[in-house]
Design a protein around this motif. Structure first.
Motif, PDB file in Angstrom:
ATOM      1  N   TYR A  24      -0.327   4.677  -6.622  1.00 50.18           N
ATOM      2  CA  TYR A  24      -1.769   4.995  -6.613  1.00 50.18           C
ATOM      3  C   TYR A  24      -2.342   4.647  -7.989  1.00 50.18           C
ATOM      4  O   TYR A  24      -1.822   5.119  -9.010  1.00 50.18           O
ATOM      5  N   CYS A  59     -11.546   7.679  -6.512  1.00 47.62           N
ATOM      6  CA  CYS A  59     -11.021   8.494  -5.406  1.00 47.62           C
ATOM      7  C   CYS A  59     -12.053   9.534  -5.004  1.00 47.62           C
ATOM      8  O   CYS A  59     -12.613  10.236  -5.852  1.00 47.62           O
ATOM      9  N   ILE A  60     -12.298   9.625  -3.679  1.00 50.31           N
ATOM     10  CA  ILE A  60     -13.317  10.583  -3.214  1.00 50.31           C
ATOM     11  C   ILE A  60     -12.691  11.873  -2.688  1.00 50.31           C
ATOM     12  O   ILE A  60     -13.355  12.678  -2.051  1.00 50.31           O
ATOM     13  N   GLU A  61     -11.405  12.028  -2.939  1.00 46.99           N
ATOM     14  CA  GLU A  61     -10.680  13.259  -2.567  1.00 46.99           C
ATOM     15  C   GLU A  61     -10.760  13.556  -1.074  1.00 46.99           C
ATOM     16  O   GLU A  61     -10.783  14.710  -0.652  1.00 46.99           O
ATOM     17  N   CYS A  62     -10.781  12.495  -0.241  1.00 47.84           N
ATOM     18  CA  CYS A  62     -10.830  12.731   1.206  1.00 47.84           C
ATOM     19  C   CYS A  62      -9.492  13.208   1.745  1.00 47.84           C
ATOM     20  O   CYS A  62      -9.402  13.785   2.810  1.00 47.84           O
ATOM     21  N   LYS A  63      -8.435  12.910   1.011  1.00 49.14           N
ATOM     22  CA  LYS A  63      -7.051  13.323   1.347  1.00 49.14           C
ATOM     23  C   LYS A  63      -6.536  12.710   2.649  1.00 49.14           C
ATOM     24  O   LYS A  63      -5.595  13.225   3.247  1.00 49.14           O
ATOM     25  N   LYS A  64      -7.140  11.608   3.074  1.00 48.14           N
ATOM     26  CA  LYS A  64      -6.621  10.962   4.271  1.00 48.14           C
ATOM     27  C   LYS A  64      -5.213  10.431   4.016  1.00 48.14           C
ATOM     28  O   LYS A  64      -4.351  10.440   4.898  1.00 48.14           O
ATOM     29  N   CYS A  65      -4.971   9.968   2.787  1.00 51.05           N
ATOM     30  CA  CYS A  65      -3.632   9.463   2.445  1.00 51.05           C
ATOM     31  C   CYS A  65      -2.585  10.555   2.594  1.00 51.05           C
ATOM     32  O   CYS A  65      -1.441  10.286   2.922  1.00 51.05           O
ATOM     33  N   ARG A 105      -0.545  10.486  -4.783  1.00 50.53           N
ATOM     34  CA  ARG A 105      -1.326  10.407  -6.026  1.00 50.53           C
ATOM     35  C   ARG A 105      -0.641  11.157  -7.170  1.00 50.53           C
ATOM     36  O   ARG A 105      -0.918  10.910  -8.331  1.00 50.53           O
ATOM     37  N   CYS A 121      -6.138   4.698   2.846  1.00 49.02           N
ATOM     38  CA  CYS A 121      -7.112   4.605   1.749  1.00 49.02           C
ATOM     39  C   CYS A 121      -8.025   3.399   1.935  1.00 49.02           C
ATOM     40  O   CYS A 121      -9.236   3.484   1.688  1.00 49.02           O
ATOM     41  N   LEU A 155     -12.069   3.948   1.888  1.00 49.35           N
ATOM     42  CA  LEU A 155     -12.886   3.347   0.826  1.00 49.35           C
ATOM     43  C   LEU A 155     -13.520   2.029   1.277  1.00 49.35           C
ATOM     44  O   LEU A 155     -14.571   1.641   0.758  1.00 49.35           O
ATOM     45  N   LEU A 173      -7.043   2.352  -3.166  1.00 47.44           N
ATOM     46  CA  LEU A 173      -6.481   2.722  -4.476  1.00 47.44           C
ATOM     47  C   LEU A 173      -4.956   2.802  -4.460  1.00 47.44           C
ATOM     48  O   LEU A 173      -4.340   3.071  -5.483  1.00 47.44           O
ATOM     49  N   ILE A 174      -4.346   2.602  -3.273  1.00 44.44           N
ATOM     50  CA  ILE A 174      -2.880   2.706  -3.173  1.00 44.44           C
ATOM     51  C   ILE A 174      -2.340   1.333  -2.771  1.00 44.44           C
ATOM     52  O   ILE A 174      -2.918   0.674  -1.895  1.00 44.44           O
TER      53      ILE A 174
HETATM   54  S1  SF4 Z   1      -7.273   8.140   0.854  1.00 47.84           S
HETATM   55 FE1  SF4 Z   1      -7.857   7.123  -1.056  1.00 47.84          FE
HETATM   56  S2  SF4 Z   1      -9.829   8.012  -1.523  1.00 47.84           S
HETATM   57 FE2  SF4 Z   1      -8.920   9.389  -0.048  1.00 47.84          FE
HETATM   58  S3  SF4 Z   1      -7.837  10.911  -1.275  1.00 47.84           S
HETATM   59 FE3  SF4 Z   1      -6.353   9.291  -0.824  1.00 47.84          FE
HETATM   60  S4  SF4 Z   1      -6.486   7.959  -2.601  1.00 47.84           S
HETATM   61 FE4  SF4 Z   1      -8.331   9.215  -2.658  1.00 47.84          FE
END
Ligand code: SF4
Ligand code: SF4
Length: 456
Positions: A237, A244-250, A261, A279, A283, A291-292
């Motif tokens: 990451y 990063c928008i902290e969506c936590k989908k990853c 992360r 991600c 994004l 970002l990954i």
């Molecule tokens: S999916 Fe991408 S944008 Fe969303 S929390 Fe994870 S690293 Fe951040």
């Protein structure tokens, strides 16, 4: 009320009608977003191919370590237990390749090829799909729906575990024999009992263990930690611009339940790349890159990018890796040569020296030999012997066309007779016994003993 730009006073809040075009905005255009490579799709295709191979290999006898027969079947070769050294070195070769793969490409074996991971993911997907389907179509209260979806899941898992255990044991026992044991619900014989235990273990794995196996039982994850270095492919990451928008989908898509992360070196991470896709999905909708990424080491460039040569892009990034690749090639070539030089019919001839020779009234001298033949192929073979370098001699009481069925071993005794007219020297005479099977010809050096004082 409307106003023109010129009639405005400071603080005037009326709508302005511009009589000249707005100046062009010189902000940079947003970067074009590539859709990104879909690792999820790639993994599912590879998983499907692996499952097909997993089923085909034992059921078509392309690969089986047949314990009852003590044979190893490998793509048309039938190796006997006496040839265990080849089997052993082949297994060592496979282990070495898997270890080298960990050094080059991290845990891609776990993420893309491992049967445990493939079936664990299949079990998770089945469970959630059943739950969603029942919730969608069944109009019962939540408790009953949950009970129904769980019962269906256990039922299908039980059937799946039986099929998988059957295929797994077919790597060690002939499938027809196994099917018979399954149909008669045999749990008394060793094979039947092993089948029942394996089915139970597979079922428990499906229902409860799943990916926990990778972090608790499997040593490969720990081994990988030791084999990897600064040039190994990892999932990393990188967020230098704090996007990063902290969506936590990853985190939500990760079957191993980790947050990539926090560190690229978590023992649970199997480098599957699902978080990369997640991600990119999120994004990408905001016009940004993911970002990954897969990268060559924590500091290295992203997979498939940079100004590297083709061999560096394939992972050959330092001298250590070149040496490892050379070892694999030499080892593989030696194994291939050993397999191709292997003879399907093994012939052993040895003299029986409890008596050196016997001589009859006519003065004919006899020497006795033992012949051992092992047909390591599946076809019937015929062996013919010939005497070379012992003029005037012949075989006695020996049908010199020994027929050996596929997989059969047999033993014969025969004598070579030298009549008084045979021009042999007293004592030890050296000669060769030539064996011929089809187009294959082999010979062994033997001795023929006559009386040391010529009494003939
Ligand atoms: S999916 Fe991408 S944008 Fe969303 S929390 Fe994870 S690293 Fe951040
Ligand atoms: S962190 Fe990403 S690469 Fe690692 S196991 Fe989870 S989803 Fe796969």
């Amino acid at each position: 009320m409307f106003a023109t730009e010129q009639s405005l006073e400071p603080g005037d809040q009326r709508i302005v009608i511009l009589d000249k075009p707005l100046p062009k905005c010189d902000r940079p255009k947003p970067e074009k977003i590539e859709p990104g490579f879909r690792y999820h799709r790639l993994r599912k295709v590879i998983h499907f191919v692996c499952v097909i191979i997993f089923f085909i290999l034992p059921l078509s006898s392309l690969m089986r370590f047949d314990i009852p027969k003590q044979r190893f079947y490998f793509f048309g070769y039938e190796l006997w237990i006496s040839e265990f050294s080849i089997v052993f070195f082949s297994m060592m070769f496979l282990m070495f390749v898997v270890a080298a793969m960990a050094m080059f490409y991290g845990r891609v074996y776990c993420g893309y090829l491992c049967p445990q991971m493939i079936f664990s993911e299949a079990s998770l997907t089945l469970e959630s799909k059943l739950q969603r389907t029942v919730n969608k179509y069944v109009r019962w209260d939540a408790k009953k729906r949950n009970l129904l979806s769980k019962s269906l899941f256990y039922l299908i898992s039980g059937l799946g575990a039986t099929v998988l255990a059957f295929v797994f044991i077919a790597y060690f026992v002939e499938p027809h024999d196994l099917l018979h044991r399954l149909m008669t619900l045999d749990i008394k014989t060793t094979g039947g009992f092993a089948g029942a235990v394996t089915t139970l273990l597979v079922l428990l794995d499906f229902l409860f263990l799943r990916q926990r196996f990778c972090t608790t039982v499997c040593p490969y994850g720990y081994l990988q930690g030791m084999l990897g270095d600064g040039n190994t492919l990892i999932v990393h990451y990188r967020d230098e611009n704090r996007e990063c928008i902290e969506c936590k989908k990853c985190v939500r898509v990760c079957h191993m339940g980790i947050d990539i992360r926090t560190s690229p070196y978590q023992i649970e991470c199997i480098h599957c790349g699902e978080c990369i896709d997640a991600c990119v999905d999120v994004l990408g909708r905001l016009g940004k890159q993911g970002l990954i990424h897969y990268v060559w080491g924590e500091e290295g460039e992203k997979l498939g990018t940079g100004e590297k040569t083709w061999y560096q892009k394939l992972g050959l990034r330092d001298a250590k890796r070149v040496v490892v690749l050379l070892i694999i090639l030499i080892y593989g070539a030696a194994l291939f040569t050993a397999l191709s030089m292997r003879r399907a019919v093994l012939v052993e001839i040895s003299p029986m020296r409890t008596t050196l020779y016997r001589q009859d009234e006519s003065g004919t001298v006899y020497n006795r030999f033992r012949l051992q033949v092992a047909n390591r192929s599946s076809k019937q073979q015929t062996l013919v012997l010939a005497i070379d370098g012992l003029p005037g001699t012949n075989f006695v009481a020996f049908e010199n066309a020994v027929v050996v069925d596929g997989g059969q071993s047999l033993e014969r005794e025969f004598e070579i007779a030298a009549p008084p007219s045979a021009p042999l020297t007293p004592g030890v005479n050296h000669f060769r016994l030539v064996s011929r099977v089809g187009n294959e010809r082999d010979s062994v050096e033997e001795t023929f003993i006559t009386p040391f004082k010529d009494s003939r």
